[in-house]
Structure formats: C-alpha cells, structure tokens
Design an enzyme around this catalytic site. Sequence first.
Site, short mmCIF file in Angstrom:
data_model
loop_
_atom_site.label_atom_id
_atom_site.label_comp_id
_atom_site.label_asym_id
_atom_site.label_seq_id
_atom_site.Cartn_x
_atom_site.Cartn_y
_atom_site.Cartn_z
N ARG A 1 40.43 33.30 44.79
CA ARG A 1 40.76 34.65 44.34
C ARG A 1 40.44 35.68 45.42
O ARG A 1 41.20 36.63 45.64
CB ARG A 1 39.99 34.97 43.06
CG ARG A 1 40.23 36.38 42.55
CD ARG A 1 39.46 36.65 41.28
NE ARG A 1 39.75 38.00 40.78
CZ ARG A 1 39.34 38.47 39.61
NH1 ARG A 1 38.62 37.72 38.82
NH2 ARG A 1 39.64 39.70 39.25
N ASN B 1 46.14 32.60 34.33
CA ASN B 1 47.08 33.44 35.06
C ASN B 1 47.73 32.69 36.22
O ASN B 1 47.13 31.77 36.76
CB ASN B 1 46.34 34.67 35.61
CG ASN B 1 46.12 35.71 34.55
OD1 ASN B 1 46.99 35.97 33.73
ND2 ASN B 1 44.93 36.32 34.55
N CYS C 1 47.52 36.79 26.48
CA CYS C 1 46.88 37.76 27.36
C CYS C 1 46.11 38.74 26.48
O CYS C 1 46.48 38.97 25.33
CB CYS C 1 47.94 38.50 28.18
SG CYS C 1 47.27 39.74 29.32
N HIS D 1 51.64 41.10 32.22
CA HIS D 1 51.15 42.04 33.22
C HIS D 1 52.24 42.98 33.73
O HIS D 1 52.13 43.54 34.83
CB HIS D 1 50.46 41.31 34.39
CG HIS D 1 49.16 40.69 34.00
ND1 HIS D 1 48.33 40.05 34.90
CD2 HIS D 1 48.54 40.60 32.79
CE1 HIS D 1 47.26 39.60 34.27
NE2 HIS D 1 47.37 39.91 32.99
N TYR E 1 48.38 47.38 34.72
CA TYR E 1 49.00 46.65 35.83
C TYR E 1 50.21 47.39 36.40
O TYR E 1 50.62 47.12 37.53
CB TYR E 1 49.42 45.25 35.37
CG TYR E 1 48.26 44.32 35.19
CD1 TYR E 1 47.72 43.61 36.26
CD2 TYR E 1 47.67 44.16 33.94
CE1 TYR E 1 46.64 42.77 36.09
CE2 TYR E 1 46.58 43.32 33.76
CZ TYR E 1 46.07 42.63 34.84
OH TYR E 1 44.99 41.80 34.67
#
Length: 421
Positions: free
Chosen positions: A90, A144, A164, A194, A244
Amino acid sequence: MKLTVVGGGSTYTPELIDGFVRLRDTLPVEELVLVDPAEDRLELVGGLARRIFAKQGHGGRIVTTSDLDAGVDGADAVLLQLRVGGQAARQQDETWPLECGCIGQETTGAGGLAKALRTVPVVLDIAERVRRSNPRAWIIDFTNPVGIVTRALLQAGHRAVGLCNVAIGFQRKFAALLGAAPADVHLGHVGLNHLTWETGVRLGGPEGENVLPKLLAEHGEAIADDVRLPRPLLDRLGVVPSYYLRYYYAHDEVVRELRTKPSRAAEVAAMERELLAMYGDPALDEKPALLAKRGGAFYSEAAVDLAAALLGGGGSPYQVVNALNRGTLPFLPDDAVIEVQAAVGPAGPVPLPVPDLDPLFSGLVANVTAYEDLALEAALRGGRDRVFRALLAHPLIGQYAYADALTDQLIAHNREHLAWA
C-alpha cells in the site's frame, strides 16, 4: 451457522467481532473461523476475539487457522478482507504515482490498478476453494478495489456480493443530522465502488420524502467538511459526492497535499503496530477506541446485515451493495458491477430502479467502467500492454506519456506479485 473471515488477522477484525456480538440476534453465528497466513497476528487478534465473545456471553466458537481449505470447509458465508502485499505494498501504491503528478491512492488511479492486479488472482483462487467445499456458500467481498474484485468473482460464476462502508457511513451521519433512526434513512446511492453520489435521502423507505435539499440547506457546511469538498460545489451539484470524488474534482490540490505529508499507509502501519500491542494484552476484552481511527467505520453492521439477508435469517430488506448492473444503469453493460441500493435476500441482490443520472455523473461512471473492464482484463491475462491500456483509459491519468511511465513503475514495484512479469 459457520462464517469464515479470510484475512482474519487484520486489525479490522475486532470491529467485526464487536458487531457479531452486538447483533447476535440478527446473525446467530455458531462458529467463526479466522483465516490468515500471518500466524503471529492471527493469534493476537483471535485471542482478543475470544475475550470479546466471552465478556458479552456469546456462545459461538472462534477458531483460528492458517489453513485456508480447512477454514472455508463447510462455511455458509466467507468474508474476504485481505491485503496482498500488506501495508508495504500500500505504501508503494500511494507514493510512486506521485512521481508523475498523479494521485497516489490504494483503490483508484495507478495505485488502485496495482492493487487489483495483485488481488484478483488470489481472490479467485480462494473462491474456487470455497466452491469446492460448499458451492452454495456466499462470498462477501470487502477487499479493495471492491468493484473490480466483485466483477471478477461474478464473471467466474461465484455467489458473491461486494460490500463497502461508504454508504452506511452516510446513512448514519444523515440519520444523526435528521434526528432519525438509521433504519428509516434510505439513500439514493448510485455509481461504482468509490465513485458514488447520494442523489436523494428518503425517510421511511424508497418511496419516502426526499429530505436531501433540507439536509444540504441546513447542514451543508458539515457535509462539505466531511467529504472535503467546498460547500458551493455541493450546492451546485445538488447531490452529496462520496469523499473519493475529491480525487477527481480536486485532483491537483490533492496531489499537492499528498506530496507534503506522510502517506496514509505509513499512518496505518504505525497504528497497526500500536493496535497489535493492545490486542496482546490479556486484560483487553473490547475493541479499543484507537480502532475507530483505523478506518472501516460501521463495517461490522454492514457485514452482519448483508450476511443475515443472504443467509435468510433477517437483515434489512434494502441495502447498498456491489452487484451486477443488469439494466439498472442503461448506459452500462449488464455485466458491469455497480454500487446501488438493492433488495437483498437468499437469492442474492436485486438492484432497485435508479432515476436517470445527470450526464455530469453518468459520463464519469461510463469512463471508469471502461477502465475497470480493462483493469480486470489485465488482472486476468497480464501483459504490459494491457496494463498500459487500463492506465491510459483511467480519467485520473489519460495521457500516454504518464501511462507509459506508470506502467513501468507498476510492474517494477509489483513484480513479486505478478506471475506474468
């Protein structure tokens, strides 16, 4: 009832455990299996999970294992919350795209594509093992990028629903502002994972009074602060974008911010170290307050509600999920995965009708759906050219020089996770 959580060693898991305890009447779990290859983390999380169950008098049994096949064997539902490559991957997703002046984020843009390429093959392998054990089991994907992962699962014929926590977060916040019970707040939530907007907020159900104009008039500043976009923009749009959308509506501003502060991955990694130290305390028998800063707010309520509805034991009749389009948004193919309100039951989710979308929103949805098509193709078949095509199609990238450079960066930083590289 047996439920299995793949990625059970996640620091998120105590949030889920807390929900299983509080909502035991909605979802009476008899056996909960936490599966994770990181046995040291798994034992810390599993120990806390057992203490939470014991403190609250929950009679269910908690099993921890690193053996995936044993863990999913006979499960009625399997929840996926894994992170291939961990926080280290990440950290890369959030940093190298910035070198090209593009958003560094783990679920959208180049970082989101990298995560999809790492994740889809692993999730499909897990799903095949679940199908061999119990072909009627439901797979609930919280991993995700949820839209792409859920589409991969559905395309392969698995009984899967994507989940989500953005929608339930809005529901709870709007309910608090309105002084209403969350169950009475029905969102006009529409888009892709998102990439969603709240186009209406109705009280009492899908046919109730739309109070979104009232919310924006009376609480517009608070809502704008929450999604980190200017209040005048929300007034001009007449809807509430998810936070987002800031990556699209304020791209350059966000890039400047990301270049001048520690990455979210670094913050989360530090938080996880602290949480795991807490989890190892044998006196701790409830989720710590710090967990609220980790992210995933209301994840447990959403997961319990969805699992209960799919398994026929209860749950809300309408829930926001990621499911096949099947004509709901007529400008998208039927096999696209959208995030909308749906009627959910043992046969799966059925999206509710959605009013025609303003072209301002539908155009972006169509563009990102095209990117997701190409992203899934790259995840399933590999190849530099497929990665390049997906990046070129993404509206946050779109320039061939950037797409070319980002392709090389993506492959270089993820080679160990890409079988074809």
